[in-house]
Design a protein around this motif. Structure first.
Motif, PDB file in Angstrom:
ATOM      1  N   GLY A 152       0.781  -1.204   0.022  1.00 46.90           N
ATOM      2  CA  GLY A 152      -0.057   0.132  -0.062  1.00 46.90           C
ATOM      3  C   GLY A 152       0.810   1.461  -0.019  1.00 46.90           C
ATOM      4  N   PRO A 153       0.247   2.396   0.392  1.00 43.00           N
ATOM      5  CA  PRO A 153       1.158   3.764   0.392  1.00 43.00           C
ATOM      6  C   PRO A 153       2.280   3.430   1.443  1.00 43.00           C
ATOM      7  CG  PRO A 153      -1.205   4.239   0.664  1.00 43.00           C
ATOM      8  CD  PRO A 153      -1.021   2.542   0.801  1.00 43.00           C
ATOM      9  N   TYR A 154       3.465   4.056   1.032  1.00 43.88           N
ATOM     10  CA  TYR A 154       4.496   4.079   1.986  1.00 43.88           C
ATOM     11  C   TYR A 154       4.057   4.944   3.400  1.00 43.88           C
ATOM     12  CZ  TYR A 154       9.243   4.928   3.938  1.00 43.88           C
ATOM     13  OH  TYR A 154       9.978   4.677   4.989  1.00 43.88           O
ATOM     14  N   ARG A 155       4.474   4.438   4.336  1.00 41.76           N
ATOM     15  CA  ARG A 155       4.210   5.181   5.616  1.00 41.76           C
ATOM     16  C   ARG A 155       5.490   5.755   6.161  1.00 41.76           C
ATOM     17  NH1 ARG A 155       2.631  -0.480   8.272  1.00 41.76           N
ATOM     18  NH2 ARG A 155       4.722  -0.964   7.278  1.00 41.76           N
ATOM     19  N   ASP A 156       5.367   7.000   6.392  1.00 47.35           N
ATOM     20  CA  ASP A 156       6.442   7.888   6.873  1.00 47.35           C
ATOM     21  C   ASP A 156       6.005   8.320   8.221  1.00 47.35           C
ATOM     22  OD1 ASP A 156       8.668   9.467   7.485  1.00 47.35           O
ATOM     23  OD2 ASP A 156       8.466  10.706   5.715  1.00 47.35           O
ATOM     24  N   GLY A 157       6.210   7.421   9.322  1.00 47.60           N
ATOM     25  CA  GLY A 157       5.478   7.721  10.474  1.00 47.60           C
ATOM     26  C   GLY A 157       3.961   7.454  10.369  1.00 47.60           C
TER      27      GLY A 157
ATOM     28  N   ARG B 156       1.119   9.184   5.024  1.00 46.64           N
ATOM     29  CA  ARG B 156       1.501   8.351   3.623  1.00 46.64           C
ATOM     30  C   ARG B 156       1.944   9.000   2.772  1.00 46.64           C
ATOM     31  NH1 ARG B 156       0.263   5.019   7.354  1.00 46.64           N
ATOM     32  NH2 ARG B 156      -1.438   3.739   7.220  1.00 46.64           N
ATOM     33  N   THR B 157       2.925   8.545   1.820  1.00 43.24           N
ATOM     34  CA  THR B 157       3.550   9.347   0.748  1.00 43.24           C
ATOM     35  C   THR B 157       3.222   8.641  -0.618  1.00 43.24           C
ATOM     36  OG1 THR B 157       5.274   8.058   0.369  1.00 43.24           O
ATOM     37  CG2 THR B 157       5.426   9.411   2.223  1.00 43.24           C
ATOM     38  N   ALA B 158       3.635   9.220  -1.697  1.00 44.87           N
ATOM     39  CA  ALA B 158       3.229   8.839  -3.018  1.00 44.87           C
ATOM     40  C   ALA B 158       3.779   7.634  -3.247  1.00 44.87           C
ATOM     41  CB  ALA B 158       3.969   9.982  -4.083  1.00 44.87           C
ATOM     42  N   ASP B 159       5.079   7.116  -2.434  1.00 43.24           N
ATOM     43  CA  ASP B 159       5.659   5.778  -2.845  1.00 43.24           C
ATOM     44  C   ASP B 159       4.707   4.972  -2.222  1.00 43.24           C
ATOM     45  OD1 ASP B 159       8.092   6.651  -3.752  1.00 43.24           O
ATOM     46  OD2 ASP B 159       8.639   7.278  -1.848  1.00 43.24           O
ATOM     47  N   ALA B 160       5.072   3.710  -2.730  1.00 48.10           N
ATOM     48  CA  ALA B 160       4.373   2.177  -2.309  1.00 48.10           C
ATOM     49  C   ALA B 160       5.354   1.603  -1.423  1.00 48.10           C
ATOM     50  CB  ALA B 160       4.266   1.535  -3.620  1.00 48.10           C
TER      51      ALA B 160
END
Length: 179
Positions: free
Chosen positions: A84-89, A92-96
């Motif tokens: 799913g979406p990348y979790r930065d803390g 969610r970011t545009a990366d997977a």
């Protein structure tokens, strides 16, 4: 059925798959993380409790999460992946992000992990993500070799992770999806 010629079908996970996925996940932790995490923590892991938690996740909106399972020719679930979406803390970011990938240990080497990773990459590329990231335990040599073969590379990021007071550092891997 085992060996490199094994055929698997990757499909979206259903509620009915929760028990089998949880068994694969818990046994995967107990096998892959032996010697990397406190053994009492691993021994206390309960597939039934994990399955209940997994069922409760199905009741909530997926927030971009996609759960995939691989089944063998007989229809038995032999692997699971979630992305799913990348979790930065909490953001969610545009990366997977490939959140998880586990294969029934009796089926290692049969192409199941490769099929699951490939389908996750395909779906994330189709969704327009520029790259896919994942976190793996620094000491999990088998998984790190797998991700290297799947086109992921460590990008230099490390994150502390603690289990029952024991440091279990993770490293981040990245794979470009576009271009």
């Amino acid at each position: 059925m085992s060996g490199p010629q094994a055929r698997v079908r990757v499909r979206e996970m259903t509620l009915a798959d929760c028990d089998r996925v949880s068994l694969i996940r818990v046994r995967g932790w107990q096998s892959a993380y032996r010697g990397l995490m406190p053994q009492p923590y691993l021994d206390a892991m309960d597939p039934a409790a994990d399955a209940e938690r997994r069922r409760s996740l199905f009741a909530r909106p997926p927030e971009g999460r996609v759960n995939l399972v691989a089944e063998d020719e007989g229809g038995e679930v032999v692997g699971w992946a979630c992305h799913g979406p990348y979790r930065d803390g909490e953001a969610r970011t545009a990366d997977a992000e490939l959140y998880a990938l586990y294969v029934d240990a009796a089926r290692f080497g049969a192409g199941i992990g490769r099929a699951l990773a490939g389908e996750s990459v395909r779906r994330c590329r189709a969704a327009g993500h520029a790259r896919m990231l994942l976190w793996v335990l620094k000491g999990n040599v088998r998984a790190r070799r797998f991700y290297d073969r799947a086109g992921f590379r460590p990008d230099g990021a490390e994150e502390p992770f603690e289990v029952d007071g024991v440091a279990v550092p993770e490293v981040r891997y990245a794979r470009p999806l576009q271009g």
